[in-house]
Scaffold this motif. Structure first.
Motif, PDB file in Angstrom:
ATOM      1  N   GLU A 123      12.543 -63.701  -2.163  1.00  0.00           N
ATOM      2  CA  GLU A 123      11.094 -63.740  -1.969  1.00  0.00           C
ATOM      3  C   GLU A 123      10.700 -65.042  -1.283  1.00  0.00           C
ATOM      4  O   GLU A 123      10.328 -66.021  -1.948  1.00  0.00           O
ATOM      5  CB  GLU A 123      10.379 -63.590  -3.323  1.00  0.00           C
ATOM      6  CG  GLU A 123      10.651 -62.277  -4.047  1.00  0.00           C
ATOM      7  CD  GLU A 123      10.068 -61.088  -3.299  1.00  0.00           C
ATOM      8  OE1 GLU A 123       9.055 -61.260  -2.598  1.00  0.00           O
ATOM      9  OE2 GLU A 123      10.652 -59.988  -3.391  1.00  0.00           O
ATOM     10  N   THR A 124      10.805 -65.068   0.044  1.00  0.00           N
ATOM     11  CA  THR A 124      10.394 -66.242   0.813  1.00  0.00           C
ATOM     12  C   THR A 124      10.196 -65.850   2.273  1.00  0.00           C
ATOM     13  O   THR A 124      10.832 -64.911   2.760  1.00  0.00           O
ATOM     14  CB  THR A 124      11.446 -67.374   0.731  1.00  0.00           C
ATOM     15  OG1 THR A 124      10.992 -68.492   1.494  1.00  0.00           O
ATOM     16  CG2 THR A 124      12.780 -66.926   1.292  1.00  0.00           C
ATOM     17  N   HIS A 142      13.869 -64.717  -7.015  1.00  0.00           N
ATOM     18  CA  HIS A 142      12.548 -65.340  -6.988  1.00  0.00           C
ATOM     19  C   HIS A 142      12.721 -66.848  -7.165  1.00  0.00           C
ATOM     20  O   HIS A 142      12.934 -67.322  -8.285  1.00  0.00           O
ATOM     21  CB  HIS A 142      11.664 -64.775  -8.098  1.00  0.00           C
ATOM     22  CG  HIS A 142      11.576 -63.271  -8.081  1.00  0.00           C
ATOM     23  ND1 HIS A 142      10.666 -62.596  -7.301  1.00  0.00           N
ATOM     24  CD2 HIS A 142      12.311 -62.326  -8.733  1.00  0.00           C
ATOM     25  CE1 HIS A 142      10.814 -61.288  -7.481  1.00  0.00           C
ATOM     26  NE2 HIS A 142      11.815 -61.093  -8.340  1.00  0.00           N
TER      27      HIS A 142
END
Length: 421
Positions: A123-124, A142
């Motif tokens: 998640e980036t 995450h």
């Protein structure tokens, strides 16, 4: 010399004109069987955590009764085992790797020492080499802390070239699609795939033909020149296309006879063994399953229809919509893509050779030549986008199954042709 031979005598098989065809068809079916078994194993490994390698004995038990069932069992269990060996259970981890489009590649996790694992979703929006600490929920990582790490790589070629060029040349080379391309339904022409790699290969062999008349030297050198581009893009579809051409050249040099279907299934099986998690990426599913569906197309119209219909279930699953204009405009757009892709790759090749001014000129010419292509994209955007809910996947998946039905039917006939007991 062959008098008195029986039906199963080797002499008769040697003189049977259909024997060679049947053997070739059998090899193709076997390779497709291996490919689908590996895909099934990855799915099982993702759904159920279990030491699947403990069941390898089943393959040996069935070997004398039905070798094809043994092949299915072995490669299914192999893929399930490889999937779990290189993946992480849920928990807190410290990772390093190369982040690109929400996927962390070349990943190492710290567990008393740094160990390599399969790529994971992250998640980036950050891209490049990163160091991260965070929680992996079994599906995505995450990060609670993330820092970009400077590390030289061929991947930086893409960033350097992007800083110099712009426009269509970047979309064609690296699959960078803007909103208009996404909405047009023609995005698959800009998603870097076998079409682009094949055109680049033909460009390099054509240029090299001015230096040597030997076809083998042209092809081997072209494959070397393609390596920086393949690494810079790094998507499963590009790797599939490159490995397919590589095998085609290698088989030709060593005198092995093969078919596009057999080569594609071989490449897919190899990629699955190296990284079983790749089967869950959109580019892998679209690249392999659409390619398998269109390989036996008789003309460009049949190829276009099969490509569009076989891609529909995956568009439902990952993108949620399509544009019906894609079916109508695919043929003229595919013809326009050839000169545009040639010029784009020529620009990238000049950049690799250090001729940056010439590369910039070639990039600008590419953008000019692509104006009719951009016109078709604008025309396609005049038509509304058709929403595709995810549940339609279970209906539309019958299109690729229908196109693959002769091969699937032959596989089941081969498996069930010999009694299990």
């Amino acid at each position: 010399m062959c008098e008195g031979h029986t039906r199963n005598d080797p002499c008769e098989r040697r003189h049977d004109p259909g024997a060679r065809v049947r053997r070739k068809a059998g090899k193709i079916r076997s390779m497709i069987l291996v490919f689908f078994s590996l895909c099934l194993g990855a799915l099982i490994g993702a759904l159920f955590r279990f030491p699947w390698y403990m069941l390898f004995l089943l393959a040996a038990i069935f070997w004398k009764r039905n070798k094809d069932i043994s092949v299915v069992i072995f490669f299914t269990l192999l893929s399930a085992s490889l999937y779990q060996i290189g993946t992480l259970p849920a928990g807190n981890y410290e990772l390093v790797g190369y982040a690109e489009r929400g996927r962390l590649k070349q990943v190492k996790v710290f567990q008393e020492e740094w160990k390599r694992i399969h790529p994971v979703r992250i998640e980036t929006s950050e891209e490049g080499y990163v160091y991260a600490i965070g929680y992996f929920d079994g599906k995505a990582f995450h990060p609670s802390y993330l820092k970009k790490v400077e590390k030289p790589s061929l991947k930086t070629l893409k960033e350097s070239f992007s800083g110099m060029a712009n426009g269509t040349v970047l979309s064609v080379l690296f699959g960078e699609k803007n909103g208009d391309i996404y909405r047009s339904g023609l995005g698959h022409f800009f998603a870097v795939s076998g079409l682009h790699v094949g055109i680049a290969f033909s460009l390099y062999t054509t240029l090299l033909s001015f230096l040597t008349w030997r076809r083998t030297y042209q092809e081997l050198t072209a494959l070397l020149l393609l390596v920086p581009y393949v690494i810079a893009v790094g998507t499963p579809s590009v790797i599939r296309a490159y490995l397919t051409i590589f095998l085609w050249v290698a088989f030709k040099i060593f005198g092995f006879r093969t078919t596009p279907l057999h080569t594609t299934a071989t490449v897919g099986s190899f990629m699955m063994i190296v990284d079983p998690t790749v089967v869950f990426t959109p580019s892998f599913l679209l690249s392999f399953f659409v390619t398998l569906c269109i390989l036996e197309s008789k003309n460009i119209f049949e190829l276009t229809v099969k490509a569009y219909l076989s891609a529909l279930p995956f568009l439902c699953l990952f993108f949620g919509g399509t544009n019906m204009s894609a079916l109508v405009l695919s043929i003229p757009v595919s013809l326009l893509m050839i000169p545009v892709t040639w010029l784009a790759h020529l620009s990238f090749l000049l950049f690799l050779l250090g001729l940056k001014t010439s590369a910039l000129i070639a990039a600008k010419i590419t953008n000019i030549v692509s104006l009719p292509l951009n016109g078709f994209i604008k025309l396609a955007n005049l038509l509304p986008e058709v929403p595709l809910p995810q549940y339609l996947y279970f209906i539309l998946i019958f299109f690729p199954l229908l196109f693959l039905s002769p091969d699937i039917r032959d596989i089941f006939r081969k498996i069930s042709g010999r009694a299990i007991l």
